[in-house]
Enzyme design. Structure first.
Site, short mmCIF file in Angstrom:
data_model
loop_
_atom_site.label_atom_id
_atom_site.label_comp_id
_atom_site.label_asym_id
_atom_site.label_seq_id
_atom_site.Cartn_x
_atom_site.Cartn_y
_atom_site.Cartn_z
N GLU A 14 -88.75 64.54 -62.24
CA GLU A 14 -87.48 65.23 -62.50
C GLU A 14 -87.32 65.63 -63.97
O GLU A 14 -86.22 65.91 -64.42
CB GLU A 14 -86.31 64.34 -62.07
CG GLU A 14 -86.32 64.01 -60.59
CD GLU A 14 -85.21 63.05 -60.20
OE1 GLU A 14 -84.04 63.45 -60.30
OE2 GLU A 14 -85.51 61.91 -59.82
N SER A 146 -83.25 63.10 -56.52
CA SER A 146 -83.27 64.57 -56.37
C SER A 146 -84.05 65.04 -55.15
O SER A 146 -84.62 66.13 -55.15
CB SER A 146 -83.83 65.24 -57.64
OG SER A 146 -82.95 65.08 -58.72
N TYR A 212 -81.48 72.81 -57.02
CA TYR A 212 -81.61 73.33 -58.38
C TYR A 212 -81.94 74.82 -58.47
O TYR A 212 -82.24 75.31 -59.55
CB TYR A 212 -82.67 72.52 -59.13
CG TYR A 212 -82.30 71.05 -59.21
CD1 TYR A 212 -81.14 70.65 -59.87
CD2 TYR A 212 -83.09 70.08 -58.61
CE1 TYR A 212 -80.79 69.31 -59.93
CE2 TYR A 212 -82.74 68.74 -58.67
CZ TYR A 212 -81.60 68.37 -59.33
OH TYR A 212 -81.25 67.03 -59.39
N ARG A 251 -72.44 59.50 -58.21
CA ARG A 251 -72.23 60.44 -57.11
C ARG A 251 -72.86 59.88 -55.84
O ARG A 251 -74.03 59.48 -55.85
CB ARG A 251 -72.84 61.80 -57.41
CG ARG A 251 -72.34 62.92 -56.49
CD ARG A 251 -73.19 64.17 -56.56
NE ARG A 251 -74.45 63.98 -55.87
CZ ARG A 251 -75.66 64.12 -56.43
NH1 ARG A 251 -75.76 64.43 -57.71
NH2 ARG A 251 -76.74 63.93 -55.72
N ASP A 253 -74.00 60.40 -51.85
CA ASP A 253 -74.41 61.42 -50.89
C ASP A 253 -74.29 60.86 -49.48
O ASP A 253 -74.74 59.74 -49.21
CB ASP A 253 -75.85 61.86 -51.16
CG ASP A 253 -76.01 62.54 -52.51
OD1 ASP A 253 -75.02 63.11 -53.01
OD2 ASP A 253 -77.11 62.48 -53.08
N GLU A 270 -77.18 57.57 -50.09
CA GLU A 270 -77.55 56.91 -51.35
C GLU A 270 -76.48 57.16 -52.39
O GLU A 270 -75.58 58.00 -52.20
CB GLU A 270 -78.89 57.42 -51.87
CG GLU A 270 -78.92 58.90 -52.19
CD GLU A 270 -80.30 59.37 -52.63
OE1 GLU A 270 -80.42 59.75 -53.81
OE2 GLU A 270 -81.23 59.35 -51.82
N ASN A 272 -76.15 57.92 -56.62
CA ASN A 272 -76.86 58.32 -57.83
C ASN A 272 -76.10 57.86 -59.06
O ASN A 272 -74.97 58.30 -59.29
CB ASN A 272 -77.01 59.85 -57.87
CG ASN A 272 -77.74 60.38 -56.66
OD1 ASN A 272 -78.94 60.40 -56.61
ND2 ASN A 272 -76.98 60.82 -55.65
N GLY A 276 -76.93 64.69 -61.47
CA GLY A 276 -77.34 65.87 -62.21
C GLY A 276 -76.20 66.46 -63.02
O GLY A 276 -75.04 66.45 -62.60
#
Length: 309
Positions: A14, A146, A212, A251, A253, A270, A272, A276
């Site tokens: 990443e 990611s 992205y 964050r 998901d 999951e 994070n 990002g």
């Protein structure tokens, strides 16, 4: 205002995303009135320590951690910063390690009543012997972010190709039942879940490219889902943040099978700890929706940095 060192780059898969995040965060910090030093992290611990604690002069007041992936968000860099007693943004060592290890975070989620998809950890090479569960299912590395290395195995897919692709990420993989329906995400700032966003990728699923590449995924905030699903997603995101011991911004998901009644089709995927921070990223988008500007978000993160004893 503070002198803030933005750590970015690194050497995980990443790296490029981290560089974009770091540049954007550095600009926001400058707009917020901070003096900013950008630092591209290499695999050189002495150089990093010399940068953070120079022999002559004062080092940065705060580190803004814009690293993504292994070594940047799994507790490793956090451990270095703890030892050096340098304040830093986002979560600490344990929370970062737990969140990055998908099997361990699943255990934490279920222990506090958060539903996850049926799944198990298997030896990667066992995939060559056949399906570990009925198709469709998801194969993912146990410690990448990611959507790096994530594969959905459907009828007709070549399992040997999936096994070969996973070889770069270790000997074990997480296999989960594929949850049809809709992709949801929730950003948490401190003790508040901001909003729920629905992601509608124009590709087959919300993979690295969809995350992205501009124009590939439609972001709907607030998510057009029933109120009970919206509130359950927010509640679980905050609950997961707290159960893992996270700090600052995170964050979560989730997937929602909208073919199931009520909230019964909602599962946590999951969390994070280093979401990002690119121009396409979801946490800043939710903050903006809530009336928090980019410089204001950067200042909040610096103000809420962890301060090792």
């Amino acid at each position: 205002m503070s002198t803030v060192a933005v750590l970015m780059g690194g050497w995980s898969p990443e790296r490029e995303v981290s560089l974009v995040s770091g540049k954007a965060c550095a600009q926001g910090l400058r707009e917020g009135g901070h003096a900013v030093i950008e630092y591209d992290v290499k695999r050189d611990l002495k150089a990093l320590i010399d940068f953070l604690r120079p022999a002559a002069g004062r080092g940065p007041d705060v580190v803004f951690n814009a690293l993504h992936g292994k070594y940047g968000e799994d507790g490793c860099i956090q451990g270095v910063l703890e030892i050096l007693a340098v304040p830093y943004t986002h979560s600490g060592v344990l929370a970062s390690a737990l969140a990055m290890d998908k099997p361990m975070s699943r255990h934490v989620f279920t222990s506090v009543g958060i539903r996850v998809a049926d799944g198990k950890v298997v030896e990667r090479r066992s995939l060559a012997s056949g399906d570990p569960m009925p198709r469709p299912y998801v194969v993912k590395p146990i410690d990448q972010g990611s959507s790096v290395g994530v594969h959905i195995v459907r009828e007709g897919d070549n399992l040997a190709a999936v096994e070969a692709a996973e070889a770069a990420f270790g000997e074990r993989v997480l296999v989960e039942r594929f949850v049809p329906g809709r992709e949801l995400t929730v950003a948490v700032m401190g003790d508040k879940a901001i909003a729920v966003t629905e992601l509608r990728p124009r590709t087959r699923f919300y993979d690295y490219e969809a995350k992205y590449t501009d124009g590939i995924t439609e972001h709907l905030v607030p998510a057009p889902v029933p109120p009970e699903v919206y509130e359950q997603a927010r509640q679980w995101a905050l609950q997961a943040h707290q159960a893992l011991g996270c700090d600052g911004l995170s964050r979560a998901d989730l997937r929602w099978d909208d073919g199931q009644p009520g909230t019964s089709g909602l599962v946590m995927l999951e969390l994070n700890t280093q979401p990002g921070m690119t121009p396409l990223s979801l946490a800043p988008e939710q903050a903006k929706w809530a009336g928090i500007s980019w410089p204001e978000l950067m200042n909040w993160m610096v103000d809420h940095a962890r301060r090792p004893a």
